[in-house]
Design a protein around this motif. Sequence first.
Motif, short mmCIF file in Angstrom:
data_model
loop_
_atom_site.label_atom_id
_atom_site.label_comp_id
_atom_site.label_asym_id
_atom_site.label_seq_id
_atom_site.Cartn_x
_atom_site.Cartn_y
_atom_site.Cartn_z
N ARG A 138 -19.79 -25.73 -10.47
CA ARG A 138 -19.84 -24.45 -9.76
C ARG A 138 -19.42 -24.67 -8.31
N VAL A 139 -18.52 -23.82 -7.83
CA VAL A 139 -17.99 -23.96 -6.47
C VAL A 139 -18.18 -22.65 -5.73
N ARG A 140 -18.84 -22.72 -4.60
CA ARG A 140 -19.02 -21.56 -3.72
C ARG A 140 -18.47 -21.91 -2.34
N VAL A 141 -18.10 -20.93 -1.55
CA VAL A 141 -17.57 -21.20 -0.20
C VAL A 141 -18.37 -20.42 0.82
N ASP A 142 -18.39 -20.94 2.04
CA ASP A 142 -19.17 -20.35 3.14
C ASP A 142 -18.31 -20.30 4.40
N ALA A 143 -18.03 -19.09 4.87
CA ALA A 143 -17.19 -18.90 6.06
C ALA A 143 -17.99 -18.68 7.33
N ASN A 144 -19.31 -18.58 7.23
CA ASN A 144 -20.17 -18.35 8.41
C ASN A 144 -19.69 -17.18 9.27
N GLY A 145 -19.17 -16.13 8.62
CA GLY A 145 -18.80 -14.91 9.33
C GLY A 145 -17.55 -15.03 10.18
N ALA A 146 -16.71 -16.02 9.94
CA ALA A 146 -15.58 -16.30 10.83
C ALA A 146 -14.35 -15.43 10.59
N TRP A 147 -14.26 -14.76 9.43
CA TRP A 147 -13.07 -13.96 9.12
C TRP A 147 -13.30 -12.49 9.45
N ASN A 148 -12.21 -11.78 9.79
CA ASN A 148 -12.27 -10.33 9.77
C ASN A 148 -11.99 -9.88 8.33
N VAL A 149 -12.00 -8.58 8.08
CA VAL A 149 -11.88 -8.11 6.69
C VAL A 149 -10.54 -8.50 6.09
N ASP A 150 -9.46 -8.33 6.85
CA ASP A 150 -8.13 -8.67 6.32
C ASP A 150 -8.03 -10.17 6.04
N GLU A 151 -8.51 -10.99 6.97
CA GLU A 151 -8.47 -12.44 6.77
C GLU A 151 -9.30 -12.84 5.55
N ALA A 152 -10.45 -12.22 5.41
CA ALA A 152 -11.33 -12.55 4.29
C ALA A 152 -10.68 -12.17 2.96
N GLU A 153 -10.07 -11.00 2.92
CA GLU A 153 -9.41 -10.58 1.68
C GLU A 153 -8.28 -11.55 1.31
N ARG A 154 -7.50 -11.94 2.31
CA ARG A 154 -6.40 -12.88 2.05
C ARG A 154 -6.95 -14.23 1.58
N ALA A 155 -8.01 -14.71 2.23
CA ALA A 155 -8.59 -16.01 1.87
C ALA A 155 -9.17 -15.99 0.46
N ILE A 156 -9.88 -14.92 0.12
CA ILE A 156 -10.48 -14.84 -1.20
C ILE A 156 -9.40 -14.82 -2.28
N HIS A 157 -8.31 -14.12 -2.03
CA HIS A 157 -7.20 -14.14 -2.98
C HIS A 157 -6.66 -15.56 -3.15
N ALA A 158 -6.53 -16.28 -2.03
CA ALA A 158 -5.99 -17.64 -2.08
C ALA A 158 -6.92 -18.61 -2.79
N LEU A 159 -8.22 -18.35 -2.72
CA LEU A 159 -9.21 -19.26 -3.29
C LEU A 159 -9.69 -18.84 -4.68
N ALA A 160 -9.30 -17.65 -5.12
CA ALA A 160 -9.82 -17.12 -6.38
C ALA A 160 -9.46 -17.99 -7.58
N GLU A 161 -8.35 -18.70 -7.51
CA GLU A 161 -7.92 -19.53 -8.64
C GLU A 161 -8.91 -20.66 -8.94
N PHE A 162 -9.80 -20.95 -8.00
CA PHE A 162 -10.74 -22.07 -8.18
C PHE A 162 -12.07 -21.62 -8.79
N ASP A 163 -12.10 -20.39 -9.31
CA ASP A 163 -13.27 -19.88 -10.05
C ASP A 163 -14.53 -19.97 -9.19
N LEU A 164 -14.54 -19.20 -8.10
CA LEU A 164 -15.64 -19.25 -7.15
C LEU A 164 -16.90 -18.58 -7.71
N GLU A 165 -18.02 -19.23 -7.47
CA GLU A 165 -19.31 -18.66 -7.87
C GLU A 165 -19.64 -17.48 -6.98
N TYR A 166 -19.43 -17.62 -5.68
CA TYR A 166 -19.54 -16.53 -4.71
C TYR A 166 -18.95 -16.96 -3.38
N VAL A 167 -18.77 -15.99 -2.48
CA VAL A 167 -18.30 -16.24 -1.12
C VAL A 167 -19.42 -15.86 -0.17
#
Length: 333
Positions: A138-167
């Motif tokens: 199981r893989v989860r990621v933690d951004a500590n609030g560093a992204w704005n909404v657009d950055e977060a959406e782009r990052a989640i799309h880029a990381l989605a292939e790794f089957d994330l448990e949650y962000v």
Amino acid sequence: MSTVALPPLSDILASARVVSLPLAARFRGIDTREALVFEGPEGWAEFSPFVEYADVEAATWLAGAIDFGWRPSPPAVRDLVAVNATMPAVAASEVPRILARYDGCRTVKVKVAEAGQTLADDVARVRAVREAMGPEGRVRVDANGAWNVDEAERAIHALAEFDLEYVEQPCAEVDELAALRERVGYLDIPIAADESVRKAADPLRVARAGAADLLVIKAQPLGGVHAAREIVAHAGLPAVVSSALDTSIGLSMGVALAASLPELDYDCGLGTAALFTADVVASPLVARDGALSLERPRPRSADLDRVEASEERRDWWMDRLRRCYALVEVTRG
């Protein structure tokens, strides 16, 4: 909510020690973790708000430490607490070395959005973790609030292939989390809130706003085990108990909280003692076969001597303790 009677400051100072623990890898921009520990009637407790936190916020951490040292913990409903490995924002090539410090953990939380790094760095690190953990991990990621909404959406799309448990805490503000959750809902990747709970004047706002699928709960910054339990009970969302890079003493507070929760569906972020190269006890509270026991560490004087902070840092922490105690005293009336 009932609280334990505030002990005299002299009772806390009588056993107070300031420690500095070296890290195996840089984490949150630091190479050592400082903490103040002291012994109460129920055992050792820890006061360790990060050094940049103002006294008003830090005072809540002290209230939590006092609660743990002077008030019995709630009854446990489990004997072991499953924990995740924590991956600092290291180069992808460093991933195997860090994972080797964790015994049997089936889940890894990967730090992303580190200042000075790129999304490509995050993708490479998460890819290395997924490859090391295999499809069942199981893989989860933690951004500590560093992204704005657009950055977060782009990052989640880029990381989605790794089957994330949650962000975890992709954006800083509650309204940003709510907007992001709407944008990426079709990806079926849950959003977890951490700072939006523990730094908020109203810890339940994130749940009321529908801004998260689960909450990351930390006992010390929320005012202690009992206060954190009340937040979980009222939020009506699944909870993950995590640490703030605590010593083994502070981790035992998180374990007491996790062990007492009626439902605990996620592995908890309480395995971070593995990131230290020295701790406040000879046998640190690290995962065995992916889980922590409910033991409460009892440091010896020699253990504390080994990681004692400098005189300058000791004075700084003692002054901070006195200031925060005065604030707790005011809030208790």
